[in-house]
Design an enzyme around this catalytic site. Structure first.
Site, PDB file in Angstrom:
ATOM      1  N   GLY A 168      14.472   0.555 -16.308  1.00 59.92           N
ATOM      2  CA  GLY A 168      13.949   1.280 -17.472  1.00 59.92           C
ATOM      3  C   GLY A 168      13.758   2.769 -17.275  1.00 59.92           C
ATOM      4  N   SER A 169      14.455   3.350 -16.280  1.00 58.91           N
ATOM      5  CA  SER A 169      14.265   4.802 -16.089  1.00 58.91           C
ATOM      6  C   SER A 169      14.849   5.593 -17.260  1.00 58.91           C
ATOM      7  CB  SER A 169      14.870   5.271 -14.761  1.00 58.91           C
ATOM      8  OG  SER A 169      16.273   5.236 -14.809  1.00 58.91           O
ATOM      9  N   ASN A 170      15.956   5.123 -17.829  1.00 58.86           N
ATOM     10  CA  ASN A 170      16.505   5.816 -19.014  1.00 58.86           C
ATOM     11  C   ASN A 170      15.592   5.629 -20.211  1.00 58.86           C
ATOM     12  OD1 ASN A 170      19.285   7.128 -18.566  1.00 58.86           O
ATOM     13  ND2 ASN A 170      19.439   5.188 -17.439  1.00 58.86           N
ATOM     14  N   MET A 200      21.924  -5.762 -19.754  1.00 52.18           N
ATOM     15  CA  MET A 200      22.946  -6.511 -19.018  1.00 52.18           C
ATOM     16  C   MET A 200      23.484  -7.685 -19.825  1.00 52.18           C
ATOM     17  SD  MET A 200      23.095  -4.747 -16.346  1.00 52.18           S
ATOM     18  CE  MET A 200      23.893  -5.662 -15.054  1.00 52.18           C
ATOM     19  N   ASN A 218      25.684   3.656 -25.668  1.00 53.14           N
ATOM     20  CA  ASN A 218      25.399   3.097 -24.349  1.00 53.14           C
ATOM     21  C   ASN A 218      25.588   4.188 -23.300  1.00 53.14           C
ATOM     22  OD1 ASN A 218      25.020   1.098 -22.287  1.00 53.14           O
ATOM     23  ND2 ASN A 218      27.243   0.960 -22.029  1.00 53.14           N
ATOM     24  N   HIS A 274      26.779   4.615 -19.251  1.00 53.64           N
ATOM     25  CA  HIS A 274      27.443   3.880 -18.174  1.00 53.64           C
ATOM     26  C   HIS A 274      27.553   4.793 -16.940  1.00 53.64           C
ATOM     27  CE1 HIS A 274      29.927   0.744 -16.479  1.00 53.64           C
ATOM     28  NE2 HIS A 274      30.722   1.693 -16.023  1.00 53.64           N
ATOM     29  N   ASP A 327      32.295  -1.374 -22.459  1.00 53.21           N
ATOM     30  CA  ASP A 327      32.322   0.024 -21.992  1.00 53.21           C
ATOM     31  C   ASP A 327      33.542   0.783 -22.504  1.00 53.21           C
ATOM     32  OD1 ASP A 327      29.988  -0.497 -20.537  1.00 53.21           O
ATOM     33  OD2 ASP A 327      31.110  -1.159 -18.783  1.00 53.21           O
ATOM     34  N   GLU A 339      22.240  11.030 -15.589  1.00 55.48           N
ATOM     35  CA  GLU A 339      22.031  10.202 -16.794  1.00 55.48           C
ATOM     36  C   GLU A 339      20.820  10.692 -17.586  1.00 55.48           C
ATOM     37  OE1 GLU A 339      23.835   5.843 -15.519  1.00 55.48           O
ATOM     38  OE2 GLU A 339      21.686   6.060 -15.731  1.00 55.48           O
TER      39      GLU A 339
HETATM   40  C1  GRF Z   1      21.963   2.949 -15.628  1.00 55.64           C
HETATM   41  O1  GRF Z   1      22.556   3.394 -14.442  1.00 55.64           O
HETATM   42  C2  GRF Z   1      22.984   2.821 -16.727  1.00 55.64           C
HETATM   43  O2  GRF Z   1      24.048   3.685 -16.580  1.00 55.64           O
HETATM   44  C3  GRF Z   1      23.475   1.403 -16.589  1.00 55.64           C
HETATM   45  O3  GRF Z   1      22.361   0.671 -16.182  1.00 55.64           O
HETATM   46  C4  GRF Z   1      21.464   1.518 -15.476  1.00 55.64           C
HETATM   47  C5  GRF Z   1      20.101   1.337 -16.069  1.00 55.64           C
HETATM   48  O4  GRF Z   1      19.120   1.985 -15.335  1.00 55.64           O
HETATM   49  N1  GRF Z   1      24.046   0.955 -17.830  1.00 55.64           N
HETATM   50  P1  GRF Z   1      17.643   2.098 -15.888  1.00 55.64           P
HETATM   51  O5  GRF Z   1      17.183   0.679 -16.177  1.00 55.64           O
HETATM   52  O6  GRF Z   1      17.659   2.934 -17.111  1.00 55.64           O
HETATM   53  O7  GRF Z   1      16.847   2.719 -14.766  1.00 55.64           O
END
Ligand code: GRF
Length: 187
Positions: A14-16, A88, A105, A107, A143, A172
């Protein structure tokens, strides 16, 4: 500014998600995160939903009615934009078709190279000179949709899966908000 009601889909760290929440708290950022959906009830990202008091829902994507449940939630929360952030699971055609050009999305590679899983391992094995991340629209293939933003860095000989992941995620966290700003700039 009227912010787009957005749902973020997660499965893990969940860092994004956390980064998007932080940006969305700025008045000038085009989206408001109104809902978080996780298909993993132990996803670390759920803690950000709780901390920032954003509605969240665990959906067991293995169950037959999960798609219907997701569609209902999106409707209930008046969601008009979707960000996949480490989700996922392949999004069903019904959702993709209902949110054409409104579902994106991120990637961890320079698409169209290295679609799918185990990206960092494959990047290292194929002796790439550069890698990075891509934010793209989601279509019916994995993707595959058109690119919104790419960010690149050059590999060093000492790089391994851990350093690649760190460097990619750092990019990202710049790429995802920039892509969202880019999408809504002229709308
Ligand atoms: C990220 O590297 C994204 O590119 C991929 O899954 C990862 C998710 O990371 N689709 P986070 O859960 O947002 O830390």
């Amino acid at each position: 500014m009227v912010k787009r009601k957005t749902c973020v889909f997660i499965s893990g760290q969940g860092s994004n998600l956390k980064n998007l929440i932080t940006h969305s708290r700025d008045n000038s950022f085009p989206i408001k995160i109104s809902l978080i959906i996780s298909n993993n009830k132990n996803a670390n990202g759920i803690k950000y939903a709780k901390y920032y008091k954003i509605p969240y829902k665990y959906i067991n994507s293995k169950l037959k009615n999960s798609e219907r449940e997701i569609l209902l939630l999106l409707k209930t929360y008046n969601i008009t934009f979707i960000c996949l952030a480490g989700y996922m699971k392949i999004i069903s055609n019904k959702i993709v078709n209902g949110f054409k050009k409104k579902i994106i999305n991120i990637h961890p590679s320079l698409l169209p190279k290295f679609k799918g899983l185990n990206t960092f391992e494959r990047v290292l094995k194929s002796n790439e000179k550069k890698t990075g991340c891509t934010v793209h629209y989601v279509n019916n293939k994995l993707d595959d949709g058109s690119m919104i933003i790419k960010k690149i860095f050059y590999l060093k000989s000492k790089d391994n899966e851990i350093t690649l992941k760190q460097k990619t995620q750092k990019l990202e966290h710049r790429a995802y908000p920039e892509a969202i700003i880019k999408i809504f700039r002229y709308r």
